[in-house]
Scaffold this motif. Structure first.
Motif, PDB file in Angstrom:
ATOM      1  N   ALA A   1       8.290  15.977  -7.263  1.00 13.43           N
ATOM      2  CA  ALA A   1       7.807  14.720  -6.682  1.00 13.43           C
ATOM      3  C   ALA A   1       7.898  14.752  -5.159  1.00 13.43           C
ATOM      4  N   VAL A   2       8.962  15.343  -4.614  1.00 15.58           N
ATOM      5  CA  VAL A   2       9.091  15.472  -3.156  1.00 15.58           C
ATOM      6  C   VAL A   2       7.984  16.379  -2.614  1.00 15.58           C
ATOM      7  N   ASP A   3       7.681  17.461  -3.347  1.00 19.21           N
ATOM      8  CA  ASP A   3       6.568  18.331  -2.939  1.00 19.21           C
ATOM      9  C   ASP A   3       5.253  17.557  -2.967  1.00 19.21           C
ATOM     10  N   CYS A   4       5.072  16.737  -3.996  1.00 18.57           N
ATOM     11  CA  CYS A   4       3.866  15.905  -4.112  1.00 18.57           C
ATOM     12  C   CYS A   4       3.748  14.970  -2.917  1.00 18.57           C
TER      13      CYS A   4
ATOM     14  N   GLY B   1       0.786  -1.223   0.000  1.00 14.24           N
ATOM     15  CA  GLY B   1       0.000   0.000   0.000  1.00 14.24           C
ATOM     16  C   GLY B   1       0.814   1.267   0.000  1.00 14.24           C
ATOM     17  N   GLY B   2       0.208   2.319   0.484  1.00 14.16           N
ATOM     18  CA  GLY B   2       0.684   3.687   0.447  1.00 14.16           C
ATOM     19  C   GLY B   2       2.168   3.943   0.454  1.00 14.16           C
ATOM     20  N   MET B   3       2.800   3.811   1.609  1.00 14.07           N
ATOM     21  CA  MET B   3       4.214   4.165   1.739  1.00 14.07           C
ATOM     22  C   MET B   3       5.106   3.282   0.863  1.00 14.07           C
ATOM     23  N   ALA B   4       4.728   2.031   0.685  1.00 17.60           N
ATOM     24  CA  ALA B   4       5.527   1.131  -0.147  1.00 17.60           C
ATOM     25  C   ALA B   4       5.455   1.533  -1.621  1.00 17.60           C
ATOM     26  N   MET B   5       4.432   2.279  -1.994  1.00 19.26           N
ATOM     27  CA  MET B   5       4.262   2.693  -3.384  1.00 19.26           C
ATOM     28  C   MET B   5       5.095   3.924  -3.745  1.00 19.26           C
ATOM     29  N   ILE B   6       5.551   4.667  -2.758  1.00 16.84           N
ATOM     30  CA  ILE B   6       6.244   5.931  -3.034  1.00 16.84           C
ATOM     31  C   ILE B   6       7.420   5.769  -3.993  1.00 16.84           C
ATOM     32  N   PRO B   7       8.369   4.839  -3.746  1.00 15.07           N
ATOM     33  CA  PRO B   7       9.492   4.750  -4.697  1.00 15.07           C
ATOM     34  C   PRO B   7       9.044   4.319  -6.087  1.00 15.07           C
ATOM     35  N   LEU B   8       7.999   3.514  -6.164  1.00 15.23           N
ATOM     36  CA  LEU B   8       7.505   3.077  -7.466  1.00 15.23           C
ATOM     37  C   LEU B   8       6.826   4.221  -8.202  1.00 15.23           C
ATOM     38  N   ILE B   9       6.038   5.014  -7.472  1.00 12.36           N
ATOM     39  CA  ILE B   9       5.400   6.176  -8.095  1.00 12.36           C
ATOM     40  C   ILE B   9       6.465   7.153  -8.572  1.00 12.36           C
ATOM     41  N   GLN B  10       7.488   7.398  -7.732  1.00  9.18           N
ATOM     42  CA  GLN B  10       8.573   8.286  -8.137  1.00  9.18           C
ATOM     43  C   GLN B  10       9.276   7.754  -9.381  1.00  9.18           C
ATOM     44  N   GLY B  11       9.500   6.448  -9.426  1.00  9.46           N
ATOM     45  CA  GLY B  11      10.163   5.848 -10.581  1.00  9.46           C
ATOM     46  C   GLY B  11       9.396   6.088 -11.866  1.00  9.46           C
ATOM     47  N   ILE B  12       8.091   5.932 -11.807  1.00 12.06           N
ATOM     48  CA  ILE B  12       7.276   6.132 -13.014  1.00 12.06           C
ATOM     49  C   ILE B  12       7.139   7.612 -13.345  1.00 12.06           C
ATOM     50  N   VAL B  13       6.763   8.408 -12.350  1.00 12.51           N
ATOM     51  CA  VAL B  13       6.445   9.819 -12.585  1.00 12.51           C
ATOM     52  C   VAL B  13       7.695  10.636 -12.935  1.00 12.51           C
ATOM     53  N   VAL B  14       8.829  10.344 -12.272  1.00 13.99           N
ATOM     54  CA  VAL B  14      10.038  11.135 -12.484  1.00 13.99           C
ATOM     55  C   VAL B  14      10.936  10.507 -13.539  1.00 13.99           C
ATOM     56  N   ASP B  15      11.306   9.242 -13.350  1.00 11.17           N
ATOM     57  CA  ASP B  15      12.318   8.619 -14.206  1.00 11.17           C
ATOM     58  C   ASP B  15      11.768   8.134 -15.553  1.00 11.17           C
ATOM     59  N   GLU B  16      10.625   7.463 -15.510  1.00 10.49           N
ATOM     60  CA  GLU B  16      10.115   6.846 -16.728  1.00 10.49           C
ATOM     61  C   GLU B  16       9.320   7.823 -17.603  1.00 10.49           C
TER      62      GLU B  16
ATOM     63  N   VAL C   1       2.821  17.051   0.287  1.00  9.68           N
ATOM     64  CA  VAL C   1       1.410  17.453   0.292  1.00  9.68           C
ATOM     65  C   VAL C   1       0.519  16.235   0.514  1.00  9.68           C
ATOM     66  N   SER C   2       0.825  15.144  -0.182  1.00  4.59           N
ATOM     67  CA  SER C   2       0.000  13.930  -0.082  1.00  4.59           C
ATOM     68  C   SER C   2       0.043  13.335   1.320  1.00  4.59           C
ATOM     69  N   GLN C   3       1.199  13.392   1.969  1.00  8.46           N
ATOM     70  CA  GLN C   3       1.334  12.865   3.324  1.00  8.46           C
ATOM     71  C   GLN C   3       0.607  13.744   4.333  1.00  8.46           C
ATOM     72  N   GLY C   4       0.594  15.045   4.082  1.00  3.47           N
ATOM     73  CA  GLY C   4      -0.024  15.976   5.014  1.00  3.47           C
ATOM     74  C   GLY C   4      -1.551  16.024   4.940  1.00  3.47           C
ATOM     75  N   LEU C   5      -2.119  15.414   3.909  1.00  2.00           N
ATOM     76  CA  LEU C   5      -3.579  15.415   3.751  1.00  2.00           C
ATOM     77  C   LEU C   5      -4.179  14.124   4.282  1.00  2.00           C
ATOM     78  N   PRO C   6      -5.451  14.176   4.654  1.00  2.00           N
ATOM     79  CA  PRO C   6      -6.104  12.941   5.098  1.00  2.00           C
ATOM     80  C   PRO C   6      -6.208  11.939   3.944  1.00  2.00           C
ATOM     81  N   GLY C   7      -6.200  10.675   4.271  1.00  3.75           N
ATOM     82  CA  GLY C   7      -6.357   9.639   3.256  1.00  3.75           C
ATOM     83  C   GLY C   7      -5.074   8.881   2.994  1.00  3.75           C
ATOM     84  N   VAL C   8      -5.166   7.949   2.080  1.00  7.06           N
ATOM     85  CA  VAL C   8      -4.043   7.084   1.725  1.00  7.06           C
ATOM     86  C   VAL C   8      -3.086   7.850   0.824  1.00  7.06           C
ATOM     87  N   ILE C   9      -1.797   7.805   1.144  1.00  8.37           N
ATOM     88  CA  ILE C   9      -0.815   8.605   0.411  1.00  8.37           C
ATOM     89  C   ILE C   9      -0.751   8.243  -1.072  1.00  8.37           C
TER      90      ILE C   9
END
Length: 195
Positions: free
Chosen positions: A54-57, A30-45, A60-68
């Protein structure tokens, strides 16, 4: 026909949906485990964001309610294609989990306390923990660039782990201290230019 396929492949909504659908389908933990994968797709790929964006994303995502992971998908989708892009990416990341959890509940209700299922779950939880540690390490390398960030990170860790504080308080404290620190830093830089 080739032009049609090429045009479909270039469709940003389809790219957003498929990218986040694959993340939702193949990411365990889930959430936290997905961060490096999301970064890999969004930034690198895909090059949809820079590392700093991506760090700003993530912040913001961590500071809001809900799943990151859902918050990040919504953020990225909105950055690329507005509200419809946000909805597309969010549905993409949620849909696999929604379908899989319904199937698993149906299956688990039939097999109950099977030792092999319990063993598999133990392994999955351990692997997810490793992914979360990797995510924390990678994020720490990107964010902890000075003494202030390191002290704030350690203080937040101590507050949540040792003092059992709700995670909201370190976030609010981080916002306030970050504003104060940046204000002093800016004042010092401006003072140095005048003198």
């Amino acid at each position: 026909m080739t032009d049609k396929l090429k045009k479909i492949g270039e469709n940003m909504y389809l790219q957003l949906f498929l990218s986040f659908f694959k993340l939702g389908l193949f990411t365990i933990g889930g959430g936290m485990a997905m961060i490096p994968l999301i970064q890999g797709i969004v930034v690198d790929e895909k090059h949809w964001m820079t590392e700093e964006e991506a760090v700003d994303c993530i912040a913001v995502s961590q500071g809001l309610p809900g799943v990151i992971a859902i918050n990040m998908a919504t953020y990225v989708g909105h950055q690329k294609k507005g509200v419809l892009g946000a909805v597309t990416a969010t549905v993409g990341v949620i849909l696999p989990s929604f379908v899989i959890i319904i199937m698993i509940v149906k299956i688990l209700s039939g097999i109950g306390d099977n030792q092999y299922v319990n063993g598999a779950l133990v392994g999955i939880k351990a692997a997810a923990t490793g992914l979360i540690l990797f995510s924390a390490y990678k994020l720490g390398k990107q964010v902890l660039k000075g003494w202030f960030q390191v002290v704030l990170a350690v203080a937040a860790f101590v507050a949540v782990i040792l003092l059992d504080a709700n995670a909201v308080w370190p976030i609010i404290g981080g916002i306030i201290l970050g504003l104060i620190y940046t204000g002093f830093k800016r004042k010092k830089e401006n003072g140095g230019e005048e003198g």
